[in-house]
Design an enzyme around this catalytic site. Sequence first.
Site: not given
Ligand code: NAP
Length: 388
Positions: A220, A233
């Site tokens: 991130s 985080y």
């Molecule tokens: N969105 C942003 O702005 C942003 C920015 C920087 C980095 N990121 C990173 O991008 C990645 C994806 O995030 P996203 O934004 O797409 O958010 P998201 O929609 O919440 O996706 C994260 C996924 O990881 C799953 N997850 C959580 N705990 C887990 C575990 N123990 N084992 C397996 N899967 C698990 C979640 O499942 P549930 O939905 O069932 O909880 C969800 O499907 C993350 O690593 C996040 O830190 C996101």
Amino acid sequence: MGTFFSDPGWLCLTVTALLGGTILCKLKTSPGQVGRKVVCLVGLWGGAYLISLSLFWGLVLFSLLYFVMYTYFSGQELLPVDQKAVLITGCDSGFGYGLARYLDELGFTVFAGVLDEQGSGAEELRRTCSKHLSVFQLNITNTQEIKEAYRKVKEKVQNKGLWAVINNAGVLGFPTDGELIPMTEYKRCMAVNFFGAVEVTKEFLPLLRKSKGRLVNISSMAGGVPMQKMAAYGSSKAALIMFSSILRQELSKWGVKVSVIQPGGFRTNISGTSQMWEKLERTVLDNLSPEVQADYGQDYILSERSFLRLMKTSSDPDISPVLLDVRHAISAQSPFAFYAPGKLSYPWLCFASFSPTGIFDYLSRKIYTYSKKMPRVLSTSNWEDEAM
Ligand SMILES: NC(=O)c1ccc[n+]([C@@H]2O[C@H](COP(=O)([O-])OP(=O)(O)OC[C@H]3O[C@@H](n4cnc5c(N)ncnc54)[C@H](OP(=O)(O)O)[C@@H]3O)[C@@H](O)[C@H]2O)c1
């Protein structure tokens, strides 16, 4: 004017036109950060030319830059998809879900790990994707599930091998001041965002080494830019960046390339729902000592919701920059070590790395003020007297 239209001036214009044309043609097929880097190179070349004084130096500079750009572009060619197999974690929603669909459409064989096999995201993937995509249960904090996923993937890919692992699963935790975040939340962030990704990587590396494939870790912007309220985080994502950077060096001897993606703010499920916020607020309040609770006040803690609301509304609903960068990382002959998709993510990362701390902290405080609310004690005028 005279200098500009001298011989080197004409040479510069011709070469810029030629290079510009080539670059524009290439850009159509080169996703990700290519554009930004090309602009830097052309700018460098133009700047260098302006200080060159003769045709000779103009030609020397041109040859040098042409060589650099030629080498750079030849590494940007995308390898054929050829049903290469990729494993993605956290495909229930957000980037993971989007990536699973996008890579499936491009013709990759996708192994989509989900936290809930019966959930709506998993169902939707099964319903809408091709027969080359398989969905399976993979909680990355559960060693048994990781081992079972490895067994299934190995059985399915057989001699074809696994080309890429995309460690995407992640959690945000409850963003608030570092002093208030409960230890359980620090540990949860580390367990999923760091240890989970490390364990998946370790389990699947034998397959990646065999295929001389790719490891892509989704970190991130918060892993490189100190951001208030993100102590749990941001630290877990910073740890993931360091892990990836060391592996990048170690795995180069095996031919495995490692990339880190540092997205800015995108609208996904990461910021959670109001039910989740309520539960996390309760956890925060239940874990505070009476002294800390009295200093900050309940109102301050409850006002953190405005941060999450802001996060949700101000982030970009179009996640395609992330998808394009991941595709580049798994497909380009020479992928980048770092990608920073998202508005201002790249400039912020550069600014945080190179600016003096005082200036960075000042601007950061000015820009990232989410709420005017101050801890209870600081908003009362006699705080300094009490401290004395
Ligand atoms: N969105 C942003 O702005 C942003 C920015 C920087 C980095 N990121 C990173 O991008 C990645 C994806 O995030 P996203 O934004 O797409 O958010 P998201 O929609 O919440 O996706 C994260 C996924 O990881 C799953 N997850 C959580 N705990 C887990 C575990 N123990 N084992 C397996 N899967 C698990 C979640 O499942 P549930 O939905 O069932 O909880 C969800 O499907 C993350 O690593 C996040 O830190 C996101």
